[in-house]
Scaffold this motif. Structure first.
Motif, PDB file in Angstrom:
ATOM      1  N   SER A  85       8.214 -13.446  -2.473  1.00 44.05           N
ATOM      2  CA  SER A  85       7.823 -14.203  -1.273  1.00 44.05           C
ATOM      3  C   SER A  85       9.020 -14.929  -0.672  1.00 44.05           C
ATOM      4  O   SER A  85       9.151 -15.039   0.549  1.00 44.05           O
ATOM      5  CB  SER A  85       6.745 -15.224  -1.611  1.00 44.05           C
ATOM      6  OG  SER A  85       5.712 -14.620  -2.328  1.00 44.05           O
ATOM      7  N   ASN A 236       0.540  -9.309   3.081  1.00 41.54           N
ATOM      8  CA  ASN A 236       1.084  -9.836   1.831  1.00 41.54           C
ATOM      9  C   ASN A 236       1.344  -8.667   0.893  1.00 41.54           C
ATOM     10  O   ASN A 236       0.880  -7.553   1.137  1.00 41.54           O
ATOM     11  CB  ASN A 236       0.101 -10.827   1.211  1.00 41.54           C
ATOM     12  CG  ASN A 236       0.809 -11.786   0.261  1.00 41.54           C
ATOM     13  OD1 ASN A 236       1.977 -11.569  -0.082  1.00 41.54           O
ATOM     14  ND2 ASN A 236       0.124 -12.818  -0.155  1.00 41.54           N
ATOM     15  N   ASN A 237       2.096  -8.950  -0.141  1.00 39.74           N
ATOM     16  CA  ASN A 237       2.478  -7.885  -1.042  1.00 39.74           C
ATOM     17  C   ASN A 237       2.762  -8.528  -2.402  1.00 39.74           C
ATOM     18  O   ASN A 237       3.490  -9.502  -2.478  1.00 39.74           O
ATOM     19  CB  ASN A 237       3.733  -7.203  -0.484  1.00 39.74           C
ATOM     20  CG  ASN A 237       4.061  -5.923  -1.218  1.00 39.74           C
ATOM     21  OD1 ASN A 237       3.609  -5.711  -2.356  1.00 39.74           O
ATOM     22  ND2 ASN A 237       4.827  -5.064  -0.576  1.00 39.74           N
ATOM     23  N   ARG A 238       2.167  -7.958  -3.462  1.00 42.43           N
ATOM     24  CA  ARG A 238       2.370  -8.553  -4.787  1.00 42.43           C
ATOM     25  C   ARG A 238       3.698  -8.119  -5.387  1.00 42.43           C
ATOM     26  O   ARG A 238       4.133  -8.647  -6.389  1.00 42.43           O
ATOM     27  CB  ARG A 238       1.229  -8.171  -5.718  1.00 42.43           C
ATOM     28  CG  ARG A 238      -0.077  -8.888  -5.401  1.00 42.43           C
ATOM     29  CD  ARG A 238      -1.109  -8.556  -6.439  1.00 42.43           C
ATOM     30  NE  ARG A 238      -0.562  -8.723  -7.784  1.00 42.43           N
ATOM     31  CZ  ARG A 238      -0.877  -7.935  -8.818  1.00 42.43           C
ATOM     32  NH1 ARG A 238      -1.706  -6.940  -8.651  1.00 42.43           N
ATOM     33  NH2 ARG A 238      -0.345  -8.162 -10.017  1.00 42.43           N
ATOM     34  N   HIS A 241       9.007  -5.660  -1.491  1.00 40.65           N
ATOM     35  CA  HIS A 241       8.592  -4.888  -0.329  1.00 40.65           C
ATOM     36  C   HIS A 241       9.257  -3.511  -0.368  1.00 40.65           C
ATOM     37  O   HIS A 241      10.299  -3.318  -0.983  1.00 40.65           O
ATOM     38  CB  HIS A 241       8.940  -5.617   0.963  1.00 40.65           C
ATOM     39  CG  HIS A 241      10.403  -5.665   1.225  1.00 40.65           C
ATOM     40  ND1 HIS A 241      11.242  -6.497   0.545  1.00 40.65           N
ATOM     41  CD2 HIS A 241      11.179  -4.957   2.071  1.00 40.65           C
ATOM     42  CE1 HIS A 241      12.472  -6.317   0.959  1.00 40.65           C
ATOM     43  NE2 HIS A 241      12.471  -5.389   1.881  1.00 40.65           N
ATOM     44  N   SER A 249       5.611  -9.893   1.480  1.00 34.80           N
ATOM     45  CA  SER A 249       5.077 -11.205   1.118  1.00 34.80           C
ATOM     46  C   SER A 249       5.909 -12.299   1.782  1.00 34.80           C
ATOM     47  O   SER A 249       7.067 -12.092   2.128  1.00 34.80           O
ATOM     48  CB  SER A 249       5.121 -11.360  -0.398  1.00 34.80           C
ATOM     49  OG  SER A 249       4.566 -12.610  -0.746  1.00 34.80           O
ATOM     50  N   GLN A 254       1.601 -16.523   0.852  1.00 29.30           N
ATOM     51  CA  GLN A 254       1.365 -16.575  -0.593  1.00 29.30           C
ATOM     52  C   GLN A 254       0.715 -17.904  -0.981  1.00 29.30           C
ATOM     53  O   GLN A 254      -0.179 -17.949  -1.807  1.00 29.30           O
ATOM     54  CB  GLN A 254       2.691 -16.363  -1.332  1.00 29.30           C
ATOM     55  CG  GLN A 254       2.559 -16.129  -2.813  1.00 29.30           C
ATOM     56  CD  GLN A 254       1.887 -14.775  -3.139  1.00 29.30           C
ATOM     57  OE1 GLN A 254       1.346 -14.112  -2.271  1.00 29.30           O
ATOM     58  NE2 GLN A 254       1.904 -14.403  -4.398  1.00 29.30           N
TER      59      GLN A 254
END
Lengths: 301, 253
Positions: A85, A236-238, A241, A249, A254
């Motif tokens: 993030s 968003n992205n856990r 990227h 993210s 987040q």
């Protein structure tokens, strides 16, 4: 009718008394107003300090090395962090600046150097309107204009949204800064046989560079904390990227995701992220203002 | 009479609907110094700003008539003002070095921004221009200092050097010493006399002694009209017009 000396003296005494009475009253009113202003100022400062104190208290326990280096983990797993993030926010802000900066400065140059009459009035008014458009609307616009056609949330669309939000600030502050450069500097450039655009870019703009950099930094600080326009653009992205065409993210999103979750562990991390974000924005703001103050002190343009 | 390099024919100029210059015919001879004198508001500045087409940069400005540079009309939309201003340089009332630039860059900015990149060329131009403006010895050790760090008189000579660097054939000076102290003024006046070897100078001045000291010819303007134009020595000793006489003897203006 002529006034006698005693008449005049009596009148004078009455006037003196009146003035003295008014003076007393004025002093009291002045004191009260002063008090009211003091109280109002203190009340205005309370939220700022209590928010800072609150975030510091809640956020510090969640800060550790993993927070800055790790990726989000399922609840209960160790080593959870927000590295993706933090990097994501940096990338989004960079993308936003790449879009908002040239665009905003171009509008500023137009308004300060070329814009005359009605057309300039309309542009200026539109820029002011744009700055009061709620950021979620800008997010919706980018969603419709980019995300839907691309059928994909993406870092790129998030950058566009932030860029659009930066335009008004940069445009209006560069306009004001360019207008501070006196006309005779432009004339001196023109008199050297330089075309107008070169005079504007290389002499006038260069002279207000420090101010414009400050404006840019302040614009960055403003959009770095934006959540709403990123919700349906960058999403968003856990994980790390996967290119600018993929979701990314960011700290604000987040924070939002973790804050509405039911897990204490995630709440702690959200607080830590909030602390990092606030410290970043404060530091950038303070830094930019200090640089600007030092730059403007010595130079007389 | 020697060669006429710059000439105006029926030049009218003004702002909005107010004529500041009401049809002026004047001829400037090569390598001479011509002074334009007259009370405030007589159109001196507007006139001189027409000569390098700077007048038109002010919103609401207009002009008509002819300005001939080497016999060629430079008024009108067909002529690029940028090209004209390379040949006709200008020094302003207030010293106005570019605030963000060093002394060196202030002098060579005109060349640099028109594509001259070679540093040996730039260095040479900076030195010759600063020497020509009688400033070299005072600044040669601090060429990287900001231009605005110099004193007022030095700044004005820096502006002269900056103008000379692009090698104009005509140099316009709009009250170049009115913001300077007497010593700086004397230096600029000396410089004007030196410079006429290489350029033709037109100087607007409020100071009649200055006009008498440095110019070969003097033009007297009043309310936008040219009242008298003659050799400086004759205009100041034996004016033909009564208005000129009254002005130079200080009875009005």
């Amino acid at each position: 009718m002529a006034m006698t000396a005693s008449d005049r003296a009596r009148k004078n005494r009455a006037l003196q008394k009146f003035i003295a009475k008014r003076y007393q009253r004025r002093k009291i009113v002045n004191g009260l107003a002063y008090l009211a202003i003091g109280i109002a100022t203190l009340t205005a400062l309370v939220p700022l300090f209590s928010v800072s104190e609150f975030i510091l208290r809640k956020g510090l326990p969640g800060l550790n090395w993993d927070f800055f280096t790790g990726l989000p983990q399922p609840v209960g797993e160790p080593g959870s962090g927000m590295a993706n993030s933090i990097v994501g926010t940096a990338i989004l802000v960079l993308l936003g600046s790449l879009i908002g900066l040239p665009w905003g400065i171009a509008i500023g140059i137009y308004l300060a150097e070329y814009g005359r009459g009605r057309a300039a009035g309309i542009v200026r008014f539109s820029v002011d309107m744009l700055s009061s458009v709620p950021s979620i609307i800008v997010g919706l616009f980018v969603y419709t204009a980019i995300v839907v056609p691309m059928k994909q949330f993406s870092a790129f669309s998030g950058g566009v949204a932030l860029g659009i939000l930066m335009i008004p600030t940069i445009a209006r502050s560069s306009e004001e800064l360019l207008k501070l450069v006196p006309q005779h500097i432009r004339e001196a450039g023109l008199a050297l046989g330089l075309p107008r655009w070169k005079v504007v870019l290389q002499i006038v703009l260069r002279g207000s560079m420090s101010g414009i950099i400050t404006a840019v930094i302040l614009a960055i600080a403003r959009v770095a904390g934006e959540t709403a326009p990123l919700l349906f653009t960058a999403f968003n992205n856990r994980f790390w990227h996967d290119g600018l065409g993929q979701p990314i993210s960011s700290l604000p999103v987040q924070i939002y995701t973790y804050a509405i979750s039911p897990y204490d562990e995630w709440h702690r991390q959200a607080w830590a992220a909030a602390l990092v974000l606030v410290v970043f924005v404060f530091a950038v703001n303070l830094g930019a203002r200090t640089i600007f103050r030092n730059k403007t002190k010595g130079s007389h343009v | 009479m020697s060669e006429v390099i710059l000439e105006t024919k029926k030049l009218v100029a003004g702002f909005g609907d107010l004529d500041a210059v009401k049809g002026i015919d004047l001829r400037f001879e090569k390598n001479s110094v011509t002074a334009i004198i007259g009370p405030s508001g007589c159109g001196k500045s507007t006139y001189i700003r027409c000569l390098n087409r700077l007048h038109e940069e002010v919103p609401g400005a207009y002009s008509s008539g002819e300005v001939l540079l080497n016999g060629e009309n430079i008024q009108g939309l067909r002529v690029d003002p940028v090209a004209i201003r390379r040949r006709i340089g200008m020094v302003f009332q207030k010293p106005n070095p570019f605030p963000s630039l060093s002394i060196f860059d202030n002098v060579c900015v005109g060349l640099k921004l028109s594509g001259v990149r070679k540093s040996s060329v730039l260095k040479e131009v900076v030195e010759t221009s600063l020497r020509a403006a009688a400033l070299w010895d005072e600044v040669k050790d601090k060429l990287d200092a900001p231009g605005v760090s110099l004193s007022g008189g030095q700044q004005q000579r820096l502006c002269i050097a900056r103008t000379l660097a692009v090698e104009p054939t005509v140099l316009l000076m709009d009250e170049p010493t009115s913001a300077l102290d007497p010593i700086s003024t004397a230096k600029i006046e000396e410089l004007v006399t030196d410079l006429k070897k290489r350029v033709t100078i037109v100087i607007v001045t409020h100071n009649m002694q200055q006009a008498a000291r440095i110019s070969d010819r003097t033009a007297f303007f009043l309310l936008g009209d040219l009242i008298e134009f003659d050799d400086t020595s004759r205009l100041f000793t034996a004016p033909k017009q009564e208005q000129t006489e009254r002005y130079i003897t200080g009875r009005f203006g």
